[in-house]
Structure formats: structure tokens, C-alpha cells
Design a protein around this motif. Structure first.
Motif, PDB file in Angstrom:
ATOM      1  N   ALA A  84       0.832  -1.197   0.000  1.00  0.00           N
ATOM      2  CA  ALA A  84       0.000   0.000   0.000  1.00  0.00           C
ATOM      3  C   ALA A  84       0.870   1.252   0.000  1.00  0.00           C
ATOM      4  N   ARG A  85       0.429   2.280  -0.713  1.00  0.00           N
ATOM      5  CA  ARG A  85       1.169   3.546  -0.767  1.00  0.00           C
ATOM      6  C   ARG A  85       0.831   4.459   0.402  1.00  0.00           C
ATOM      7  N   LEU A  86      -0.373   4.329   0.953  1.00  0.00           N
ATOM      8  CA  LEU A  86      -0.821   5.142   2.074  1.00  0.00           C
ATOM      9  C   LEU A  86      -1.454   4.227   3.123  1.00  0.00           C
ATOM     10  N   PRO A  87      -1.533   4.660   4.379  1.00  0.00           N
ATOM     11  CA  PRO A  87      -2.249   3.864   5.371  1.00  0.00           C
ATOM     12  C   PRO A  87      -3.689   3.640   4.922  1.00  0.00           C
ATOM     13  N   GLY A  88      -4.161   2.406   5.047  1.00  0.00           N
ATOM     14  CA  GLY A  88      -5.528   2.132   4.619  1.00  0.00           C
ATOM     15  C   GLY A  88      -5.812   0.667   4.429  1.00  0.00           C
ATOM     16  N   THR A  89      -6.531   0.348   3.349  1.00  0.00           N
ATOM     17  CA  THR A  89      -7.044  -0.990   3.103  1.00  0.00           C
ATOM     18  C   THR A  89      -6.846  -1.358   1.641  1.00  0.00           C
ATOM     19  N   ILE A  90      -6.552  -2.633   1.389  1.00  0.00           N
ATOM     20  CA  ILE A  90      -6.552  -3.168   0.029  1.00  0.00           C
ATOM     21  C   ILE A  90      -7.822  -3.989  -0.138  1.00  0.00           C
ATOM     22  N   LYS A  91      -8.597  -3.671  -1.154  1.00  0.00           N
ATOM     23  CA  LYS A  91      -9.910  -4.285  -1.369  1.00  0.00           C
ATOM     24  C   LYS A  91      -9.889  -5.135  -2.633  1.00  0.00           C
ATOM     25  N   GLU A  92     -10.432  -6.349  -2.546  1.00  0.00           N
ATOM     26  CA  GLU A  92     -10.569  -7.219  -3.716  1.00  0.00           C
ATOM     27  C   GLU A  92     -11.945  -7.043  -4.331  1.00  0.00           C
ATOM     28  N   LEU A  93     -11.998  -6.876  -5.652  1.00  0.00           N
ATOM     29  CA  LEU A  93     -13.252  -6.670  -6.370  1.00  0.00           C
ATOM     30  C   LEU A  93     -13.422  -7.754  -7.429  1.00  0.00           C
ATOM     31  N   ARG A  94     -14.560  -8.437  -7.426  1.00  0.00           N
ATOM     32  CA  ARG A  94     -14.905  -9.379  -8.488  1.00  0.00           C
ATOM     33  C   ARG A  94     -15.713  -8.629  -9.534  1.00  0.00           C
ATOM     34  N   ILE A  95     -15.246  -8.652 -10.768  1.00  0.00           N
ATOM     35  CA  ILE A  95     -15.811  -7.819 -11.824  1.00  0.00           C
ATOM     36  C   ILE A  95     -16.394  -8.692 -12.924  1.00  0.00           C
ATOM     37  N   ASP A  96     -17.619  -8.366 -13.340  1.00  0.00           N
ATOM     38  CA  ASP A  96     -18.240  -9.007 -14.496  1.00  0.00           C
ATOM     39  C   ASP A  96     -19.232  -8.024 -15.094  1.00  0.00           C
ATOM     40  N   ALA A  97     -20.049  -8.492 -16.026  1.00  0.00           N
ATOM     41  CA  ALA A  97     -20.974  -7.595 -16.713  1.00  0.00           C
ATOM     42  C   ALA A  97     -21.938  -6.911 -15.749  1.00  0.00           C
ATOM     43  N   ALA A  98     -22.254  -7.563 -14.638  1.00  0.00           N
ATOM     44  CA  ALA A  98     -23.194  -7.003 -13.669  1.00  0.00           C
ATOM     45  C   ALA A  98     -22.501  -6.210 -12.568  1.00  0.00           C
ATOM     46  N   ASP A  99     -21.199  -6.275 -12.483  1.00  0.00           N
ATOM     47  CA  ASP A  99     -20.460  -5.637 -11.393  1.00  0.00           C
ATOM     48  C   ASP A  99     -19.249  -4.892 -11.941  1.00  0.00           C
ATOM     49  N   ALA A 100     -19.469  -3.669 -12.399  1.00  0.00           N
ATOM     50  CA  ALA A 100     -18.378  -2.763 -12.753  1.00  0.00           C
ATOM     51  C   ALA A 100     -18.284  -1.699 -11.665  1.00  0.00           C
ATOM     52  N   PHE A 101     -17.098  -1.108 -11.508  1.00  0.00           N
ATOM     53  CA  PHE A 101     -16.874  -0.202 -10.391  1.00  0.00           C
ATOM     54  C   PHE A 101     -16.185   1.074 -10.856  1.00  0.00           C
ATOM     55  N   MET A 102     -16.419   2.148 -10.088  1.00  0.00           N
ATOM     56  CA  MET A 102     -15.729   3.419 -10.255  1.00  0.00           C
ATOM     57  C   MET A 102     -14.854   3.635  -9.021  1.00  0.00           C
ATOM     58  N   VAL A 103     -13.561   3.864  -9.235  1.00  0.00           N
ATOM     59  CA  VAL A 103     -12.625   4.019  -8.135  1.00  0.00           C
ATOM     60  C   VAL A 103     -11.766   5.246  -8.393  1.00  0.00           C
TER      61      VAL A 103
END
Length: 238
Positions: A84-103
Motif C-alpha cells: 500500500a502507498r498510504l495507510p488504509g485498506t486493500i480491497k478485492e473486487l470481483r468484476i463481471d458484466a453485472a459488477d463494474a466499479f468506479m474508483v
């Protein structure tokens, strides 16, 4: 492929690969890895390798890098670790046609080959936020798994249809791509950034939202008074 996230304040993501398996990341993201990996840098990685230069250009517009590096494990297998570059959390995302994300830009760490990283949203904000660079969200779509970094403590909210939330733009870390997003100017709120109005992000349900307690801009502002004054020059006499 096996993954393990360890640590608390500054977490690590360890990806263990069988022979021939691959992981893709932006240049400079790897902290350490076992010997024997083949590495190839190209614009074509992501979305099954179909995007080429245009996919790379979309990543640049989204705040990422033009080139990605593909790490292929040797026949005996191996492990790659990201820090990690900053204090925080690493989150795992499962991505498919029904699950796209904005980060938020710079949060993307790595992904499997079927994930496409592109520009999702850009907005120029006041000079006091993000150093005047504006707000940029990357869109993670396609099919596969991605890992992203969120700063500070993380609060998850599930907004129902008809619900909305007003959020300082820097604290909106991650949300589902199908959610409606806009900016709202809050008149009458005096602050040093916008005079008599405050610009907030307004996001509407239904959908899931991840909020982060730390923003890079606020962290930089907190440590700035303790940094050496670069404008001061020291002269020496002979």
C-alpha cells in the motif's frame, strides 16, 4: 492463483501464482517477487488483451499509466507482493458484466487479464482540492478480479432506491458504476476553498458505496508545515 492481504495500517497484497498464471499491474507497483517471472510491458493488457493503444490512452485519461506490466509465473510457480502507498485498506473486487466499479484515480493496484481500466469520470475542482488537478475516477469493467487501495478507515454504505448521500469528493473512494453521480453546490457554507459555497459529490442509490476517512490532499496538508522550506537557500563563506 491464491491471494493474501496481510497487515493493518500499511497492508500488503501477496499473489501466489501457479506455473504460467499471470497478473497485471502498473509499472512500479510491485514491492517484491520470487525469481523466475517473465515480465512484459505493453499497452495491450486488459480486457483480454484486445484494447491496444486506445485502451492505454483511456487509462492515461483516467489518471493511470499508458503501459501495464504482465507478470507470468515460471513453471514452478511464484509470488508477487504489492504494498500500500498510504495507510488504509486493500480491497478485492470481483468484476463481471453485472459488477463494474468506479474508483478514485491512483487506487488501482493490479488485476487479472480480463479487467479493463479506463476513464470513468473527470471534473475540474477548485485549487484547494487535489492541488487543482481535479477529480478523476477510473472505471473497472470486463471480467476478472481487481485489487484497489482505499485510504484510512473505510465505511461501506448500501443505498436503497431513492436514497442519496452528499460526500466530500476526496472521501468518495469507490462505488458501483451503475449508480447516478453528480456534483452539488452547497450555498451558504463558507470555507477557504470556495468562498460561500461548498462543492460536494452527490451519489444516488440503489448501490454500494465505499467511503475513505483519509484523502491524499489532506494528508499532504497535514505534513506540509513540517517539511523543509525549499525557498530558503543556505550560503557558505569560503
Amino acid at each position: 492463483m491464491r491471494t493474501q492481504i496481510t497487515g493493518s495500517v500499511m497492508p500488503l497484497l501477496e499473489v501466489t501464482l501457479s506455473g504460467g498464471e499471470q497478473i497485471i499491474a502498473e509499472g512500479g507497483e510491485v514491492a517484491w517477487l520470487t525469481p523466475g517471472f517473465e515480465m512484459e510491458t505493453s499497452t495491450r493488457f486488459g480486457s483480454g488483451g484486445r484494447g491496444g493503444f486506445m485502451s492505454g490512452l483511456k487509462r492515461v485519461l483516467g489518471g493511470g499509466q499508458l503501459f501495464l506490466t504482465e507478470y507470468t509465473a515460471p513453471s514452478s510457480g511464484g509470488a508477487v507482493t504489492f504494498a500500500a502507498r498510504l495507510p488504509g485498506t486493500i480491497k478485492e473486487l470481483r468484476i463481471d458484466a453485472a459488477d463494474a466499479f468506479m474508483v478514485q484515480s491512483d487506487s488501482y493496484t493490479c488485476s487479472t487479464g480480463g479487467v479493463e481500466v479506463s476513464v470513468g469520470l473527470q471534473r475540474k475542482l477548485g485549487a484547494g482540492i487535489f492541488g487543482g488537478a481535479g477529480l478523476v475516477f477510473q472505471k473497472l469493467s470486463g471480467s476478472g478480479t481487481a485489487w484497489v487501495q482505499l485510504s484510512g478507515e473505510v465505511l461501506e454504505l448500501e443505498l436503497a432506491a431513492g436514497q442519496s448521500m452528499l460526500i466530500h469528493p476526496g472521501h468518495l473512494a469507490l462505488f458501483r458504476a451503475e449508480m447516478n453521480f453528480e456534483f452539488a453546490s452547497m450555498k451558504g457554507v463558507k470555507n477557504k476553498l470556495f468562498g460561500d459555497s461548498l462543492l460536494l459529490a452527490q451519489i444516488h442509490g440503489p448501490g454500494h458505496v465505499w467511503l475513505q476517512s483519509m484523502t491524499p490532499a489532506k494528508l499532504a496538508g497535514a505534513i506540509e508545515p513540517y517539511l523543509p522550506d525549499k525557498t530558503t537557500t543556505t550560503t557558505t563563506s569560503s
